[in-house]
Design an enzyme around this catalytic site. Sequence first.
Site, PDB file in Angstrom:
ATOM      1  N   GLU A  67       3.717 -16.951 -28.266  1.00 52.15           N
ATOM      2  CA  GLU A  67       3.903 -18.392 -28.457  1.00 52.15           C
ATOM      3  C   GLU A  67       5.360 -18.818 -28.279  1.00 52.15           C
ATOM      4  O   GLU A  67       5.632 -19.947 -27.856  1.00 52.15           O
ATOM      5  CB  GLU A  67       3.440 -18.785 -29.862  1.00 52.15           C
ATOM      6  CG  GLU A  67       3.636 -20.258 -30.154  1.00 52.15           C
ATOM      7  CD  GLU A  67       3.259 -20.642 -31.571  1.00 52.15           C
ATOM      8  OE1 GLU A  67       2.445 -21.550 -31.734  1.00 52.15           O
ATOM      9  OE2 GLU A  67       3.786 -20.029 -32.524  1.00 52.15           O
ATOM     10  N   ARG A  87      15.185 -11.296 -26.761  1.00 51.90           N
ATOM     11  CA  ARG A  87      13.869 -11.820 -26.374  1.00 51.90           C
ATOM     12  C   ARG A  87      13.879 -12.533 -25.026  1.00 51.90           C
ATOM     13  O   ARG A  87      12.837 -12.997 -24.563  1.00 51.90           O
ATOM     14  CB  ARG A  87      13.335 -12.757 -27.468  1.00 51.90           C
ATOM     15  CG  ARG A  87      13.191 -12.074 -28.828  1.00 51.90           C
ATOM     16  CD  ARG A  87      12.299 -12.852 -29.755  1.00 51.90           C
ATOM     17  NE  ARG A  87      10.940 -12.938 -29.221  1.00 51.90           N
ATOM     18  CZ  ARG A  87       9.972 -13.634 -29.802  1.00 51.90           C
ATOM     19  NH1 ARG A  87      10.211 -14.292 -30.924  1.00 51.90           N
ATOM     20  NH2 ARG A  87       8.763 -13.672 -29.260  1.00 51.90           N
ATOM     21  N   HIS A 163      10.744 -20.102 -38.033  1.00 51.32           N
ATOM     22  CA  HIS A 163      10.391 -21.197 -37.125  1.00 51.32           C
ATOM     23  C   HIS A 163       9.725 -22.328 -37.909  1.00 51.32           C
ATOM     24  O   HIS A 163       9.206 -22.108 -39.003  1.00 51.32           O
ATOM     25  CB  HIS A 163       9.383 -20.720 -36.068  1.00 51.32           C
ATOM     26  CG  HIS A 163       9.917 -19.739 -35.090  1.00 51.32           C
ATOM     27  ND1 HIS A 163       9.327 -18.503 -34.876  1.00 51.32           N
ATOM     28  CD2 HIS A 163      10.972 -19.796 -34.239  1.00 51.32           C
ATOM     29  CE1 HIS A 163       9.998 -17.848 -33.940  1.00 51.32           C
ATOM     30  NE2 HIS A 163      11.005 -18.604 -33.551  1.00 51.32           N
ATOM     31  N   CYS A 248       1.556 -17.497 -33.710  1.00 50.46           N
ATOM     32  CA  CYS A 248       2.501 -16.916 -32.741  1.00 50.46           C
ATOM     33  C   CYS A 248       1.897 -15.864 -31.824  1.00 50.46           C
ATOM     34  O   CYS A 248       2.514 -15.468 -30.848  1.00 50.46           O
ATOM     35  CB  CYS A 248       3.767 -16.373 -33.391  1.00 50.46           C
ATOM     36  SG  CYS A 248       3.708 -15.833 -35.039  1.00 50.46           S
TER      37      CYS A 248
END
Length: 258
Positions: A67, A87, A163, A248
Amino acid sequence: MPSKKALVRRPGPRLAEGLVTHIEREQVDAGLAVEQWSAYVEALRTHGWDIVEVDPADDCPDAVFVEDTVVMYKNVALIARPGADSRRDETAAVEETVAGLGCSVNWIWEPGTLEGGDVLKIGDTVYVGRGGRTNAAGVRQLRAAFEPLGARVVSVPVSKVLHLKSAVTALPDGTVIGHIPKMDTPSLFGRFLPVPEEAGSHVVLLGSDKLLMAASAPKTAELFADLGYEPVVVDISEFEKLEGCVTCLSVRLRDLYV
């Protein structure tokens, strides 16, 4: 008719090395994680979702959290630029996959950073968490990409969790749900329902009245059932050790007309 496609990405051999920011590191059972991921994917498939598997990224420990790599609005795929350098290599195969599905592709560019876990869409309102992994430039670029398509972008401070969607998601009627100790400003959301467990803050809308949610929030599952929803419970304990949640592990593409 609208699409029901879900992008997923198999956990890699380095999963246990994934980043942790707001919690203590625990030992991850990689074998159990693969079993849990398979059960999660099967739950999506059982409820009518077409599974699209992105090529694995075995050198990227966090790649299973697909995600974070892309944000969808209508038929536009906004390729993220993760706030964590480790990432950044996760996005290339995702970009290739969404382009192959016919999405119009946009990008977050330096100095912007944005991760998909910071974006909560409720109808045409797009909430964006401004915190550890998403910066102000990333928010501005998302606004520039989506507002011309009819989105209303609302920036929300995030400091207590990784998040925005680590703190809040929404029920099918648009009511925002969250665990208040993990939220910065509950008052930013019009209709808000507090939930009794942190993991209860996260639901994936499977369609109709069905909510995919984690087994670690049984009291919240009872609350949702009492409100007339049908919880579909999956065990994702190994991903929760890496600050992961049910949202996610997939990207839902609902607005590609097919």
